[in-house]
Scaffold this motif. Structure first.
Motif, PDB file in Angstrom:
ATOM      1  N   THR A 115      28.672 -17.143 -65.465  1.00  0.00           N
ATOM      2  CA  THR A 115      27.360 -16.824 -64.888  1.00  0.00           C
ATOM      3  C   THR A 115      26.245 -16.787 -65.927  1.00  0.00           C
ATOM      4  O   THR A 115      25.102 -17.046 -65.608  1.00  0.00           O
ATOM      5  CB  THR A 115      27.380 -15.457 -64.167  1.00  0.00           C
ATOM      6  N   GLU A 158      31.162  -7.953 -60.331  1.00  0.00           N
ATOM      7  CA  GLU A 158      30.008  -7.929 -59.428  1.00  0.00           C
ATOM      8  C   GLU A 158      29.008  -9.030 -59.788  1.00  0.00           C
ATOM      9  O   GLU A 158      28.360  -9.593 -58.901  1.00  0.00           O
ATOM     10  CB  GLU A 158      29.312  -6.562 -59.457  1.00  0.00           C
ATOM     11  N   ASP A 159      28.874  -9.328 -61.077  1.00  0.00           N
ATOM     12  CA  ASP A 159      27.956 -10.400 -61.497  1.00  0.00           C
ATOM     13  C   ASP A 159      28.391 -11.743 -60.915  1.00  0.00           C
ATOM     14  O   ASP A 159      27.553 -12.555 -60.518  1.00  0.00           O
ATOM     15  CB  ASP A 159      27.897 -10.502 -63.024  1.00  0.00           C
ATOM     16  N   GLU A 218      30.180 -12.158 -58.133  1.00  0.00           N
ATOM     17  CA  GLU A 218      29.924 -12.096 -56.689  1.00  0.00           C
ATOM     18  C   GLU A 218      28.442 -12.325 -56.378  1.00  0.00           C
ATOM     19  O   GLU A 218      28.103 -13.073 -55.459  1.00  0.00           O
ATOM     20  CB  GLU A 218      30.383 -10.746 -56.135  1.00  0.00           C
ATOM     21  N   LYS A 219      27.552 -11.694 -57.152  1.00  0.00           N
ATOM     22  CA  LYS A 219      26.105 -11.876 -56.959  1.00  0.00           C
ATOM     23  C   LYS A 219      25.718 -13.332 -57.190  1.00  0.00           C
ATOM     24  O   LYS A 219      24.912 -13.892 -56.451  1.00  0.00           O
ATOM     25  CB  LYS A 219      25.315 -10.974 -57.910  1.00  0.00           C
ATOM     26  N   PHE A 220      26.283 -13.924 -58.228  1.00  0.00           N
ATOM     27  CA  PHE A 220      26.015 -15.323 -58.548  1.00  0.00           C
ATOM     28  C   PHE A 220      26.425 -16.224 -57.387  1.00  0.00           C
ATOM     29  O   PHE A 220      25.672 -17.096 -56.953  1.00  0.00           O
ATOM     30  CB  PHE A 220      26.770 -15.709 -59.823  1.00  0.00           C
ATOM     31  N   SER A 221      27.627 -16.012 -56.867  1.00  0.00           N
ATOM     32  CA  SER A 221      28.134 -16.808 -55.758  1.00  0.00           C
ATOM     33  C   SER A 221      27.244 -16.658 -54.524  1.00  0.00           C
ATOM     34  O   SER A 221      26.944 -17.646 -53.840  1.00  0.00           O
ATOM     35  CB  SER A 221      29.568 -16.391 -55.431  1.00  0.00           C
ATOM     36  N   ASP A 222      26.811 -15.433 -54.253  1.00  0.00           N
ATOM     37  CA  ASP A 222      25.917 -15.193 -53.119  1.00  0.00           C
ATOM     38  C   ASP A 222      24.548 -15.822 -53.337  1.00  0.00           C
ATOM     39  O   ASP A 222      23.975 -16.426 -52.422  1.00  0.00           O
ATOM     40  CB  ASP A 222      25.757 -13.686 -52.874  1.00  0.00           C
ATOM     41  N   GLU A 223      24.023 -15.684 -54.554  1.00  0.00           N
ATOM     42  CA  GLU A 223      22.700 -16.227 -54.879  1.00  0.00           C
ATOM     43  C   GLU A 223      22.643 -17.742 -54.669  1.00  0.00           C
ATOM     44  O   GLU A 223      21.684 -18.274 -54.133  1.00  0.00           O
ATOM     45  CB  GLU A 223      22.350 -15.891 -56.338  1.00  0.00           C
ATOM     46  N   LYS A 264      24.818 -19.402 -52.815  1.00  0.00           N
ATOM     47  CA  LYS A 264      25.445 -19.711 -51.516  1.00  0.00           C
ATOM     48  C   LYS A 264      26.622 -20.682 -51.675  1.00  0.00           C
ATOM     49  O   LYS A 264      26.709 -21.698 -50.987  1.00  0.00           O
ATOM     50  CB  LYS A 264      24.403 -20.255 -50.540  1.00  0.00           C
TER      51      LYS A 264
END
Length: 197
Positions: free
Chosen positions: A96, A132-133, A135-140, A142
């Motif tokens: 990330t 969590e970083d 997961e946030k990256f994956s969500d950001e 999409k």
């Protein structure tokens, strides 16, 4: 006079730091190479026992059979490269915090949506501040392809990953058809994908 002495000390410390960095990289590269050589030798011996003379050599070069690995995904599933035999696979090593990795992710997602390709995005989890970083990256971004967690860098070591991102394109027979060091764009992904069977 004091400035000269201070300057000599700073230059000496800098020189030592550079020497130490280069020496430690050389030692770790030698260690990684010997570990991969041992694994490849063991896998080659297993291949010889099966007496399949037509079987390609397991290795990291284009034309070699890609070394198999198994990792857990961000969603908790277990994924093994050999489970995708019969499909064309893109293996991408990333993190990330890596700007070129961030730059290529939208193109990878588009490539995944547009083509019949399996993407295994191997995250160098040991280098990340937290799960969590990721997961946030994956969500950001999409991302819809699986994010594999290389928590101990075992697969990165097996594939001798130095720069990231590094990408391997593996054909439906498990043979490496293309290898890229650095970010890839959508057009290059499609071009190399279409060359594989």
């Amino acid at each position: 006079m004091r400035k000269w002495i201070l300057m000599i000390i700073v230059i000496g410390m800098l020189g030592w730091a550079v020497y130490d960095f280069i020496d430690s990289n050389r030692k770790s590269a030698d260690q990684v190479k010997s570990e991969v050589d041992v694994q490849l030798t063991e896998e080659t011996k297993l291949g010889e026992e099966n007496e399949e003379a037509d079987e390609p050599v397991i290795g990291l070069e284009v034309g070699n059979k890609a070394p198999d690995f198994q990792l857990q995904t961000l969603s908790g599933d277990t994924v093994k490269l050999s489970d995708f035999r019969g499909n064309r696979v893109m293996i991408n090593f990333w993190a990330t915090w890596c700007p070129p990795c961030r730059a290529e992710m939208p193109d990878m997602e588009r490539f995944h949506q547009d083509k019949d390709v399996v993407i295994l995005a191997v995250n160098l989890t040991d280098t990340e501040p937290s799960l969590e970083d990721i997961e946030k990256f994956s969500d950001e971004y999409k991302l819809t392809f699986p994010i594999l967690l290389d928590e101990n860098l075992d697969v990165a070591t097996l594939y001798m990953i130095q720069p990231i991102p590094t990408t391997y394109m593996v054909d439906s027979n498990g043979i490496i058809g293309f290898r890229a060091f650095g970010a890839m764009n959508y057009d290059l992904m499609v071009q190399e994908f279409e060359k594989m069977e």
